[in-house]
Motif scaffolding. Structure first.
Motif, PDB file in Angstrom:
ATOM      1  N   ILE A  23       0.835  -1.207   0.000  1.00 20.51           N
ATOM      2  CA  ILE A  23       0.000   0.000   0.000  1.00 20.51           C
ATOM      3  C   ILE A  23       0.865   1.252   0.000  1.00 20.51           C
ATOM      4  N   THR A  24       1.927   1.230   0.801  1.00 16.94           N
ATOM      5  CA  THR A  24       2.819   2.392   0.833  1.00 16.94           C
ATOM      6  C   THR A  24       3.405   2.648  -0.547  1.00 16.94           C
ATOM      7  N   ARG A  25       3.845   1.555  -1.198  1.00 16.15           N
ATOM      8  CA  ARG A  25       4.420   1.718  -2.539  1.00 16.15           C
ATOM      9  C   ARG A  25       3.394   2.229  -3.528  1.00 16.15           C
ATOM     10  N   MET A  26       2.179   1.652  -3.435  1.00 16.15           N
ATOM     11  CA  MET A  26       1.136   2.048  -4.389  1.00 16.15           C
ATOM     12  C   MET A  26       0.715   3.506  -4.184  1.00 16.15           C
ATOM     13  N   SER A  27       0.637   3.932  -2.933  1.00 20.50           N
ATOM     14  CA  SER A  27       0.178   5.308  -2.696  1.00 20.50           C
ATOM     15  C   SER A  27       1.191   6.292  -3.265  1.00 20.50           C
ATOM     16  N   ARG A  28       2.485   5.897  -3.274  1.00 20.85           N
ATOM     17  CA  ARG A  28       3.489   6.773  -3.903  1.00 20.85           C
ATOM     18  C   ARG A  28       3.364   6.740  -5.419  1.00 20.85           C
ATOM     19  N   ARG A  29       3.229   5.505  -5.957  1.00 22.36           N
ATOM     20  CA  ARG A  29       3.226   5.372  -7.420  1.00 22.36           C
ATOM     21  C   ARG A  29       1.975   5.953  -8.059  1.00 22.36           C
ATOM     22  N   LEU A  30       0.836   5.798  -7.362  1.00 21.68           N
ATOM     23  CA  LEU A  30      -0.428   6.230  -7.973  1.00 21.68           C
ATOM     24  C   LEU A  30      -0.739   7.696  -7.727  1.00 21.68           C
ATOM     25  N   ALA A  31       0.029   8.327  -6.826  1.00 23.02           N
ATOM     26  CA  ALA A  31      -0.279   9.723  -6.501  1.00 23.02           C
ATOM     27  C   ALA A  31      -0.369  10.558  -7.778  1.00 23.02           C
ATOM     28  N   VAL A  32      -1.415  11.397  -7.851  1.00 26.30           N
ATOM     29  CA  VAL A  32      -1.597  12.239  -9.038  1.00 26.30           C
ATOM     30  C   VAL A  32      -0.677  13.437  -8.936  1.00 26.30           C
ATOM     31  N   LYS A  33       0.171  13.614  -9.939  1.00 24.85           N
ATOM     32  CA  LYS A  33       1.086  14.768  -9.929  1.00 24.85           C
ATOM     33  C   LYS A  33       0.348  16.007 -10.439  1.00 24.85           C
ATOM     34  N   ARG A  34       0.498  17.092  -9.692  1.00 27.88           N
ATOM     35  CA  ARG A  34      -0.185  18.327 -10.088  1.00 27.88           C
ATOM     36  C   ARG A  34       0.826  19.417 -10.342  1.00 27.88           C
TER      37      ARG A  34
END
Lengths: 246, 221
Positions: B210-221
């Protein structure tokens, strides 16, 4: 003037005690480019956003191509599809690629098939000069490029009229022209446009009419040439004095 | 410890836990999304229903919900989810109650995710003519899910551990077997350790993922 495409009649709106739109009457003809200027807080952005009902109004009517703005719901969505909107902060869909940003509306609202929508999107991206960035995400583009994509996204819906809410205010100075160039080209192609902006150069080059607002009222309207050289109201003289002499 | 593993079907019991957790998670995600959409909709009545759901199920102990599903729904009201097989009826009710309970938490996690999405995104979605449902589906929720990976992940981990509560109605899972083992062998340290390790094996890698996914999926703005 040609048949009015957008008609605002006796439009009123309050924010609490502030009467932000006061008895606004405005007609915009097909193919006309209207610039709305005025000091901050004069209600010009609110006016622009009211035309596609991103802001509700309390009284009066707004009609677009003969149809009164409907209440929230399917009919409103259909009408909005015909009204392009370009925002100050671009508002590209951050989780979608540039190409997907442009095709989302045509595919979901216009029910075009994917290949057809993508072909058209690439033509539009070519027209605004960002076709080579089509696979990137919004955050990877500069502000000027993002705003040009936002214009392409609106154009993809084949709108009858396009609204620009301070489209260059959030841009670095060197990027303003690339956006204005696209807008000038658009104006020349016959698009009906309502533009809230302080870019006088654009107003002179592309606008048919300047509408000056102050304190929620339309104080004065005229051709750009007349307005900038011979403003009649004191408010307009004062405003132009402030922005033209620095 | 080896004795326990040899004499009892510990793996089978944890398989029960896994099935309960997976089905419960799917149910909770679906319910939570629906309730979140209700709470975010412009229709007042829908908002009320969504708020009522969250307040009711977030504030009711899961143990009570489990007991109510069997004592209330099955025995008194006669609503069986499997009329021929009692243990299957219990298992299905356990899945339903896990979903209903954690759906409330998923809803709130998603709403916090929606708050990470700037207002301009939904304005732009409406401006190109998307309906409320379409702008939810294509613009708001995908970004909200990405912004809510961490809190949704925490809820799923909580769900896995809370699946042990299903033992009170005798659903076939790890905690149920643990009470059987304690009944027969006494409450030795090895019993505790066996089941504790089992849960760590289930939840720890999930937490890292989950930690990895939350970093990878974060939407860049």
């Amino acid at each position: 003037m040609t048949e009015p495409l957008v008609v605002l009649k006796d439009v009123n709106k309050h924010y609490g005690d502030l009467h932000v739109l006061q008895e606004i009457n405005l007609e915009i003809g097909k193919g006309e480019v209207v610039i709305v200027i005025g000091p901050s807080g004069s209600g010009k952005s609110t006016l622009c956003r009211a035309i596609n009902r991103l802001e509700t109004i309390e009284s009066g009517t707004i009609t677009i191509d003969g149809k009164t703005l409907p209440e929230e719901g399917k009919a409103l969505a259909e009408l909005r599809a015909d009204v392009g909107m370009v925002f100050q902060s671009f508002n590209l869909f951050a989780h979608k690629s540039i190409l997907d940003n442009v095709t989302l509306g045509p595919i979901k609202v216009r029910k075009q098939n994917k290949a057809e929508a993508e072909k058209r999107a690439m033509e539009l991206l070519e027209r605004v000069g960002v076709a080579h960035q089509a696979q990137k995400f919004p955050a990877q583009l500069s502000g000027g490029q993002q705003q040009r994509v936002a214009i392409a996204r609106s154009l993809a819906m084949d709108p009858k009229v396009m609204l620009f809410d301070e489209p260059t205010s959030a841009l670095d100075p060197e990027m303003i022209n690339e956006v204005l160039d696209v807008m000038v080209e658009l104006a020349k192609s016959g698009m009906t446009m309502v533009v809230v902006t302080h870019e006088m150069g654009f107003a002179r080059k592309a606008a048919n009419r300047v509408v000056f607002m102050a304190d929620g009222q339309i104080v004065e309207q005229n051709t750009p040439e007349e307005f900038f050289t011979h403003p009649t109201s004191d408010r307009a003289k004062d405003f132009l004095g402030k922005i033209l002499t620095h | 410890m080896r004795e326990i593993l040899n004499n009892y079907d510990v793996l089978g019991a944890f398989w029960g836990t896994i099935k309960l957790s997976i089905l419960g998670t799917i149910g909770a995600l679906i319910l939570g999304t629906i309730v979140a959409v209700l709470r975010l909709s412009p229709v007042r009545v829908f908002q009320w229903i969504g708020t009522w759901y969250v307040n009711t199920f977030r504030n009711t102990p899961l143990t009570l919900l489990m007991l109510f599903s069997i004592l209330g729904m099955s025995y008194i009201l006669g609503i069986q989810l499997n009329t021929t097989d009692i243990s299957s009826n219990v298992f299905r009710w356990a899945v339903v109650m896990l979903s209903v309970y954690h759906g409330a938490f998923i809803c709130e996690a998603l709403r916090s995710g929606v708050n990470t999405v700037p207002a301009g995104q939904s304005e732009a979605a409406r401006a190109i003519g998307l309906t409320f449902g379409q702008s939810m589906q294509h613009v708001l929720l995908p970004q909200a899910f990405r912004g809510a990976v961490a809190p949704i992940g925490s809820t799923i981990i909580a769900l896995i551990k809370n699946s042990t509560v299903a033992a009170v109605i005798g659903a076939g899972e790890a905690a149920n077997l643990m009470s059987v083992v304690i009944e027969n062998e006494g409450s030795g340290f090895s019993v505790f350790l066996t089941f504790a390790i089992g849960f760590v094996i289930l939840t720890l890698p999930l937490g890292l993922l989950i930690t990895r996914m939350s970093r990878r999926l974060a939407v860049k703005r």
